[in-house]
Enzyme design. Structure first.
Site, PDB file in Angstrom:
ATOM      1  N   HIS A 125       1.155  -1.205   0.300  1.00  0.00           N
ATOM      2  CA  HIS A 125       0.049  -0.262   0.169  1.00  0.00           C
ATOM      3  C   HIS A 125       0.740   1.497  -0.100  1.00  0.00           C
ATOM      4  O   HIS A 125       1.449   1.623   0.700  1.00  0.00           O
ATOM      5  CB  HIS A 125      -0.990  -0.089   1.197  1.00  0.00           C
ATOM      6  CG  HIS A 125      -2.281   0.385   1.203  1.00  0.00           C
ATOM      7  ND1 HIS A 125      -4.022   1.073   1.392  1.00  0.00           N
ATOM      8  CD2 HIS A 125      -2.340   2.071   0.938  1.00  0.00           C
ATOM      9  CE1 HIS A 125      -4.385   1.208   1.560  1.00  0.00           C
ATOM     10  NE2 HIS A 125      -3.589   2.182   0.831  1.00  0.00           N
ATOM     11  N   GLU A 170      -4.175  -0.357  -5.431  1.00  0.00           N
ATOM     12  CA  GLU A 170      -4.311   0.681  -6.515  1.00  0.00           C
ATOM     13  C   GLU A 170      -3.211   0.745  -6.661  1.00  0.00           C
ATOM     14  O   GLU A 170      -2.101   1.678  -6.902  1.00  0.00           O
ATOM     15  CB  GLU A 170      -4.781   2.261  -5.625  1.00  0.00           C
ATOM     16  CG  GLU A 170      -6.108   2.287  -5.509  1.00  0.00           C
ATOM     17  CD  GLU A 170      -6.970   2.499  -4.689  1.00  0.00           C
ATOM     18  OE1 GLU A 170      -5.928   4.189  -4.934  1.00  0.00           O
ATOM     19  OE2 GLU A 170      -8.320   3.228  -3.995  1.00  0.00           O
TER      20      GLU A 170
HETATM   21  C1  FCB Z   1      -7.246   5.417  -1.670  1.00  0.00           C
HETATM   22  C2  FCB Z   1      -6.315   4.524  -0.685  1.00  0.00           C
HETATM   23  C3  FCB Z   1      -6.531   4.871   0.601  1.00  0.00           C
HETATM   24  C4  FCB Z   1      -6.771   6.691   1.383  1.00  0.00           C
HETATM   25  C5  FCB Z   1      -8.311   6.387   0.896  1.00  0.00           C
HETATM   26  C6  FCB Z   1      -9.114   7.959   0.854  1.00  0.00           C
HETATM   27  O1  FCB Z   1      -7.361   5.915  -2.600  1.00  0.00           O
HETATM   28  O2  FCB Z   1      -6.403   3.666  -0.430  1.00  0.00           O
HETATM   29  O3  FCB Z   1      -5.033   4.896   1.692  1.00  0.00           O
HETATM   30  O4  FCB Z   1      -6.055   7.306   0.633  1.00  0.00           O
HETATM   31  O5  FCB Z   1      -8.085   6.548  -0.624  1.00  0.00           O
END
Ligand code: FCB
Length: 439
Positions: A125, A170
């Site tokens: 992450h 992501e």
């Molecule tokens: C996502 C991320 C998370 C957080 C949320 C608000 O894109 O995965 O870490 O920042 O947004």
């Protein structure tokens, strides 16, 4: 799943959860042998983060994880997704293992299991070990091997207790958030290597244990043109190719969208085969929609985001629950009806603790409720959505915005580290207990 005019209820076995990530909550950035990550380095440099905030302490979860798990237990969630800080277990990203760091995750997993909560372990992450960044990070092809070795280590060390694995959170933002990816050429390389590394890590974890449930998480936006004009529609298509299809097409279809070739990404078949690994599930993170207008100042995508004024959140994002239905239906129809989990959905508002000590975040409740209605509609439409997780369990460090946006169901007082469950926490608790809600 009985539906009536006065309520919606989800299928039996639907999994309710919450999510966090290591850098955003753990703190203890240099304790017990942890190595530096790119986010440590980045947040320590002046001017990068709003108000000069850093994740050095964050929610101090490293020391307070028992208290946090107790709050999750009280909430009644069935799943909790957290991420492992790679440089906590491998301070240099490879080589010598930091046993104390590893033990932190083992203890966390034990605490979760004791509390009846299934741990979902996310391997990445955004917080690459700085030592690997110094070798080129995700732009260096060796990262594929390093990441696979790290995945194997985690699979072996936690795999007797952890069944559910998430490879990346992501990839688009993994690429963005790695320093240097403002450079478009580097971005191409980094986004492709991330997907190669993802494929290799899936294979590696499968070799560790055939029974692992393995998935990855992609953030998807609904993308709409601001007008019917041909140019705006083309701009929206371009953004969709760049922001959504760039990641779901290779994974499910073994090909990049046309824009990738136009931008100079021409992967060979072997690469595409490696990316297209069968997964047990896909995690979808959904927050908002992207309204596109034509703008030639970006010569490749010719797109600019149009900010929608109302209604928006504390981060300025448009509130658009229908978009969640849209992205889930799209995966169902266009990508072979995969098993899906909504792995992140949530919102930041200006939450204040009242004099009496409570947080009355009714606007968050409305936001979550409306998005859950979209999930429900998608299930009715045949989409295999098997669970839903709120981002976030607790207020935390929101990357470039530091601690200002509050996304949690639980309020954090960053001075005292006092946790205060918000009104939305108690609402979500009821939703979980009833497997749905009445209107
Ligand atoms: C996502 C991320 C998370 C957080 C949320 C608000 O894109 O995965 O870490 O920042 O947004």
């Amino acid at each position: 799943m009985p539906a009536s005019t006065n309520g919606i209820f989800f299928p039996d076995g639907f999994l309710w959860g919450v999510a966090t990530s290591a850098y955003q909550i753990e703190g203890a950035w240099n304790e017990d042998g942890k190595g530096e990550s790119i986010w440590d380095r980045f947040s320590h440099a002046a001017g990068n983060i709003k108000n000069g905030d850093t994740g050095d302490v964050a929610c101090d979860h490293y020391h307070r994880y028992k208290e946090d798990v107790a709050l999750m237990k009280e909430l009644g969630v069935q799943t909790y997704r957290f991420s492992v800080s790679w440089s906590r277990v491998l301070p240099k990203g490879k080589g010598v293992v930091n046993k104390t760091g590893l033990n932190f995750y083992k203890s966390l997993v034990d605490e979760l299991l004791r509390s009846g909560i299934e741990p979902w372990v996310c391997l990445y992450h955004y917080d690459l070990p700085q030592a690997l960044q110094d070798e080129g990070g995700w732009a260096n092809l060796n990262i594929i091997r390093y990441f696979a070795d790290y995945a194997e280590l985690m699979g072996r060390e936690l795999g007797d207790k952890v069944r559910r694995w998430v490879i990346l959170n992501e990839p688009k933002f993994c690429a963005f958030f790695a320093p240097g990816t403002k450079n478009p050429e580097l971005y191409l390389k980094v986004s492709h290597n991330l997907q190669l590394a993802q494929g290799k890590a899936v294979q590696t974890l499968r070799d560790v244990n055939r029974n692992f449930q393995i998935g990855t998480i992609i953030d998807l936006s609904a993308v709409h043109p601001i007008s019917d004009a041909e140019k705006d529609r083309k701009a929206a298509d371009n953004f969709d190719e760049w922001g959504n299809r760039w990641y779901i097409d290779p994974l499910f279809k073994g090909a990049y969208p046309p824009l990738a070739r136009k931008m100079g990404l021409k992967p060979d078949q072997q690469d595409l085969d490696l990316i297209k690994q069968p997964l047990n599930f896909l995690g979808v993170n959904y927050y908002s929609r992207f309204l596109a207008t034509h703008d030639p100042s970006d010569p490749v995508t010719e797109v600019r985001r149009v900010e929608k004024r109302t209604p928006t959140t504390a981060t300025g994002w448009e509130i658009y629950p229908d978009g969640l239905y849209e992205v889930l239906m799209r995966l169902h129809k266009g990508y072979g009806n995969p098993t899906l989990y909504v792995t992140e959905n949530g919102v930041a508002f200006e939450d204040n603790v009242t004099k009496e000590g409570s947080v009355q975040d009714d606007d968050r409740i409305v936001f979550l409720r409306d998005h859950l209605i979209s999930v429900y509609r998608a299930i009715k439409g045949g989409v295999k959505v098997k669970g839903y997780s709120v981002w976030s369990f607790i207020d935390n460090f929101e990357w470039f915005d530091g601690y200002s946006p509050r996304f949690g169901l639980v309020h954090t007082d960053y001075q005292t580290q006092k946790r205060t469950p918000k009104k939305s926490y108690y609402w979500y608790k009821q939703v979980i207990a009833n497997n749905g809600f009445a209107f």
